[in-house]
Design a protein around this motif. Structure first.
Motif, PDB file in Angstrom:
ATOM      1  N   GLY A 198       0.888  -1.186  -0.521  1.00 33.98           N
ATOM      2  CA  GLY A 198       0.024   0.157   0.230  1.00 33.98           C
ATOM      3  C   GLY A 198       0.857   1.513   0.083  1.00 33.98           C
ATOM      4  O   GLY A 198       0.205   2.218   0.319  1.00 33.98           O
ATOM      5  N   GLY A 199       2.273   1.366  -0.004  1.00 37.07           N
ATOM      6  CA  GLY A 199       2.873   2.202  -0.354  1.00 37.07           C
ATOM      7  C   GLY A 199       2.435   3.526  -1.602  1.00 37.07           C
ATOM      8  O   GLY A 199       1.770   3.054  -2.465  1.00 37.07           O
ATOM      9  N   ALA A 200       3.551   4.324  -1.676  1.00 35.71           N
ATOM     10  CA  ALA A 200       3.591   5.252  -3.126  1.00 35.71           C
ATOM     11  C   ALA A 200       4.316   5.097  -4.628  1.00 35.71           C
ATOM     12  O   ALA A 200       4.699   5.545  -5.181  1.00 35.71           O
ATOM     13  CB  ALA A 200       3.531   6.638  -3.079  1.00 35.71           C
ATOM     14  N   GLU A 201       4.911   3.870  -3.842  1.00 40.73           N
ATOM     15  CA  GLU A 201       5.814   3.437  -5.342  1.00 40.73           C
ATOM     16  C   GLU A 201       5.173   1.564  -6.287  1.00 40.73           C
ATOM     17  O   GLU A 201       4.535   1.138  -6.073  1.00 40.73           O
ATOM     18  CB  GLU A 201       7.174   2.103  -4.769  1.00 40.73           C
ATOM     19  CG  GLU A 201       7.808   1.760  -5.671  1.00 40.73           C
ATOM     20  CD  GLU A 201       9.783   1.247  -4.925  1.00 40.73           C
ATOM     21  OE1 GLU A 201       9.739   0.703  -5.537  1.00 40.73           O
ATOM     22  OE2 GLU A 201       9.347   1.408  -3.386  1.00 40.73           O
ATOM     23  N   ALA A 202       5.589   2.288  -6.832  1.00 40.72           N
ATOM     24  CA  ALA A 202       4.649   1.653  -8.462  1.00 40.72           C
ATOM     25  C   ALA A 202       6.058   0.816  -8.649  1.00 40.72           C
ATOM     26  O   ALA A 202       7.000   1.130  -8.871  1.00 40.72           O
ATOM     27  CB  ALA A 202       4.728   2.827  -9.622  1.00 40.72           C
ATOM     28  N   VAL A 203       5.373  -0.535  -9.324  1.00 39.88           N
ATOM     29  CA  VAL A 203       6.162  -1.915  -9.451  1.00 39.88           C
ATOM     30  C   VAL A 203       6.987  -1.518 -10.990  1.00 39.88           C
ATOM     31  O   VAL A 203       6.047  -0.721 -12.053  1.00 39.88           O
ATOM     32  CB  VAL A 203       4.992  -3.048 -10.386  1.00 39.88           C
ATOM     33  CG1 VAL A 203       5.814  -4.306 -11.306  1.00 39.88           C
ATOM     34  CG2 VAL A 203       4.274  -3.568  -8.814  1.00 39.88           C
ATOM     35  N   ALA A 204       8.329  -1.479 -11.303  1.00 42.10           N
ATOM     36  CA  ALA A 204       8.517  -0.954 -12.640  1.00 42.10           C
ATOM     37  C   ALA A 204       8.230  -1.198 -13.980  1.00 42.10           C
ATOM     38  O   ALA A 204       7.931  -3.003 -13.987  1.00 42.10           O
ATOM     39  CB  ALA A 204       9.997  -1.791 -12.197  1.00 42.10           C
ATOM     40  N   ARG A 255       4.757  15.160 -10.160  1.00 41.72           N
ATOM     41  CA  ARG A 255       5.456  13.678  -9.433  1.00 41.72           C
ATOM     42  C   ARG A 255       4.878  13.102 -10.191  1.00 41.72           C
ATOM     43  O   ARG A 255       4.773  11.427  -9.513  1.00 41.72           O
ATOM     44  CB  ARG A 255       5.741  13.567  -8.677  1.00 41.72           C
ATOM     45  CG  ARG A 255       6.236  14.538  -7.702  1.00 41.72           C
ATOM     46  CD  ARG A 255       8.240  14.761  -8.260  1.00 41.72           C
ATOM     47  NE  ARG A 255       8.858  15.847  -7.186  1.00 41.72           N
ATOM     48  CZ  ARG A 255       9.992  15.370  -7.266  1.00 41.72           C
ATOM     49  NH1 ARG A 255      11.101  14.280  -8.485  1.00 41.72           N
ATOM     50  NH2 ARG A 255      10.941  15.945  -6.829  1.00 41.72           N
ATOM     51  N   ALA A 256       4.107  13.088 -11.257  1.00 45.19           N
ATOM     52  CA  ALA A 256       3.103  12.544 -12.074  1.00 45.19           C
ATOM     53  C   ALA A 256       3.919  11.312 -11.861  1.00 45.19           C
ATOM     54  O   ALA A 256       3.020   9.672 -12.716  1.00 45.19           O
ATOM     55  CB  ALA A 256       2.153  12.972 -12.934  1.00 45.19           C
ATOM     56  N   LEU A 257       4.547  11.093 -13.363  1.00 48.53           N
ATOM     57  CA  LEU A 257       5.263   9.781 -13.816  1.00 48.53           C
ATOM     58  C   LEU A 257       6.130   9.204 -13.192  1.00 48.53           C
ATOM     59  O   LEU A 257       7.159   8.569 -13.498  1.00 48.53           O
ATOM     60  CB  LEU A 257       6.161  10.218 -15.668  1.00 48.53           C
ATOM     61  CG  LEU A 257       4.390  10.580 -15.747  1.00 48.53           C
ATOM     62  CD1 LEU A 257       5.208  10.748 -17.271  1.00 48.53           C
ATOM     63  CD2 LEU A 257       3.686   9.824 -16.232  1.00 48.53           C
ATOM     64  N   ASP A 258       6.578   9.528 -11.967  1.00 46.15           N
ATOM     65  CA  ASP A 258       7.221   9.492 -10.484  1.00 46.15           C
ATOM     66  C   ASP A 258       7.668   7.954 -10.790  1.00 46.15           C
ATOM     67  O   ASP A 258       6.254   7.910  -9.654  1.00 46.15           O
ATOM     68  CB  ASP A 258       7.154   9.860  -9.773  1.00 46.15           C
ATOM     69  CG  ASP A 258       9.072  10.062  -8.532  1.00 46.15           C
ATOM     70  OD1 ASP A 258       9.474   9.037  -8.838  1.00 46.15           O
ATOM     71  OD2 ASP A 258       9.334  10.147  -7.689  1.00 46.15           O
ATOM     72  N   PRO A 259       7.610   6.739 -10.797  1.00 46.13           N
ATOM     73  CA  PRO A 259       7.400   5.315 -10.305  1.00 46.13           C
ATOM     74  C   PRO A 259       8.007   5.545  -8.998  1.00 46.13           C
ATOM     75  O   PRO A 259       7.584   3.896  -8.432  1.00 46.13           O
ATOM     76  CB  PRO A 259       8.389   4.223 -10.674  1.00 46.13           C
ATOM     77  CG  PRO A 259       9.247   5.140 -11.642  1.00 46.13           C
ATOM     78  CD  PRO A 259       9.164   6.696 -11.960  1.00 46.13           C
ATOM     79  N   GLY A 260       9.191   6.000  -7.628  1.00 48.12           N
ATOM     80  CA  GLY A 260       9.221   5.949  -6.600  1.00 48.12           C
ATOM     81  C   GLY A 260       8.256   6.522  -6.113  1.00 48.12           C
ATOM     82  O   GLY A 260       8.085   7.639  -6.290  1.00 48.12           O
ATOM     83  N   GLY A 261       7.936   6.227  -4.423  1.00 51.70           N
ATOM     84  CA  GLY A 261       7.856   6.995  -3.961  1.00 51.70           C
ATOM     85  C   GLY A 261       8.166   8.166  -2.646  1.00 51.70           C
ATOM     86  O   GLY A 261       7.406   8.862  -1.682  1.00 51.70           O
ATOM     87  N   THR A 262       9.908   8.180  -3.284  1.00 48.67           N
ATOM     88  CA  THR A 262      10.298   8.904  -1.664  1.00 48.67           C
ATOM     89  C   THR A 262       9.543  10.407  -2.222  1.00 48.67           C
ATOM     90  O   THR A 262       9.695  10.902  -0.661  1.00 48.67           O
ATOM     91  CB  THR A 262      12.267   9.139  -2.128  1.00 48.67           C
ATOM     92  OG1 THR A 262      11.444   9.467  -3.476  1.00 48.67           O
ATOM     93  CG2 THR A 262      12.318   7.747  -1.695  1.00 48.67           C
TER      94      THR A 262
END
Length: 440
Positions: free
Chosen positions: A129-135, A202-209
């Protein structure tokens, strides 16, 4: 050429010109000219053209699409009268069924000002449930081929289809960047799921930092649909806080509609949650975030969802507890109206009895009497096509006006995770496929 032939040729040319002009004028009428954006302080460069007439909702075609997730708009977000300018909102939503393509519905229902979405994306979320997307899963959203869009005041818009392998029982990240101030934020206040905000695009940012600010609300996004050749349609759960999931463990997807989705997964049937905490059958309570009345929102939150074949209604407790309605016939008349609306669209309607709330601060002999009389009418078979008895599924056999202790989240009103599991098990899946209509 004879005079008669000349007149005929001239008439044909005039007709062609008229058709071309009509086409041009008609095409222009479908575009947002941007004047609303200019009046709200936007520059010409920031203007976008929504592919729907201004002030109307984009109809969601049901051809091939099935809903996998939804959240009913509850009201305008307090403390955000002009939105979240210069920020990205990453909504974490949970699917019921998967598919090969996805589209997103965005709502500006509770604003009188156009909503500019400067950038949007959808991706599959990592487990947890975090903000990081699957690669490799982040996809840019488009609206009529454009990556920015204006959602008209009071309206909604549906994105273009996006090719994406959407998982069953998985998280999606729906991210929206709002570059400038707008009107009040249309939101669903009690998500029981953590979403996130970040500064900048940060729409296309796959990371959650970058997503350092957690939030427990969903903003702007109200529906996710998928293409799935095996899909057998969708079921909508329509109700109040008990449907919304109050009392369940946050982030665990243990609401009773989630548990129902577990049971229907092998049948490739989507489950859409249209619960709003505090919602009532009869009264509009959107000003306090509890949504429009059940009667007035039923079309938008149930009937207009794609692929819906049945609805399960669990509504009425707040009319008794918060609305202080003491005439059970007014509540049951409202419930019949919901069934009538559903039948006009050919939907099957399963209705639930109202769960016990003995021990809750609103409980007394009068409120218990109203609940009992509403339940008696529901069980009679004269309101819904079929009945699921949540009252019997949840009540303490030694104190029938109270929740069973193991099913009580602690406030004598909202079920625990175990209670929500019991509710889902009480639903006869065969009732979702019946054809006998209630005698209203």
């Amino acid at each position: 050429m004879t005079r008669r032939h000349g007149f005929a040729l001239l008439g044909a040319l005039v007709g062609v010109v008229a058709l071309v002009c009509a086409a041009i004028i008609g095409g222009l009428g479908l575009l947002d000219t941007g004047s609303d954006t200019e009046r709200s302080g936007g520059s010409p460069d920031s203007r976008t053209r929504a592919r729907v007439p201004v002030g109307t909702a984009a109809p969601a075609s049901a051809a091939g699409w099935t809903g996998t997730w939804s959240a009913a708009p509850g009201g305008a977000e307090p403390g955000a009268p002009t939105g979240h300018a210069g920020r990205s909102i990453r909504n974490v939503v949970h699917t019921s069924i998967g598919g090969t393509s996805v589209r997103i519905t965005l709502s500006n229902l509770f604003s009188r000002v156009p909503l500019l979405i400067g950038h949007g994306s959808v991706g599959v979320g990592e487990q947890g449930g975090g903000a990081e997307a699957v690669a490799g899963t982040m996809r840019e959203l488009a609206f009529g081929g454009r990556t920015d869009v204006t959602v008209p005041p009071g309206g909604q818009i549906v994105s273009d289809p996006v090719a994406l392998r959407v998982p069953y029982d998985g998280d999606l990240l729906v991210t929206l960047y709002t570059p400038m101030s707008g009107g009040p934020v249309t939101y669903h206040p009690r998500a029981f799921q953590t979403s996130y905000l970040a500064d900048g695009d940060r729409a296309l940012d796959p990371g959650g930092t970058a997503y350092t600010e957690p939030t427990t609300a969903w903003r702007y996004v109200t529906a996710v649909d998928v293409l799935n050749r095996e899909a057998a349609g969708a079921v909508v759960a329509f109700g109040d806080s008990i449907t919304d999931g109050q009392g369940s463990r946050a982030g665990a997807n243990h609401r009773w509609p989630d548990r129902l989705a577990d049971r229907l997964r092998d049948r490739h049937t989507g489950v859409l949650n249209a619960g709003i905490s505090g919602n009532r059958v009869l009264a509009d309570t959107a000003l306090i975030g509890n949504g429009p009345s059940g009667i007035s929102r039923f079309g938008r939150d149930v009937l207009d969802r794609p692929g819906v074949r049945a609805v399960i209604i669990d509504l009425g407790i707040n009319d008794i507890l918060r609305g202080r309605e003491r005439d059970p016939e007014k509540i049951t008349a409202g419930l019949r109206e919901l069934t009538r609306q559903a039948h006009e669209r050919g939907l099957r309607v399963i209705g639930s009895t109202l769960a016990p709330f003995g021990g809750h601060r609103g409980y007394d002999a009068v409120t218990e009497s109203v609940r009992d009389r509403v339940n008696e009418e529901i069980r009679s078979g004269l309101i819904y096509d079929d009945v699921v008895d949540f009252d019997r599924a949840l009540r303490d056999p030694y104190a029938p006006d109270r929740l069973r202790p193991a099913y009580d989240s602690g406030d004598a009103l909202h079920p625990s995770d175990a209670g929500y599991r019991a509710m889902s098990r009480a639903i006869d899946l065969r009732a979702l496929e019946g054809r006998t209509a209630a005698q209203l």
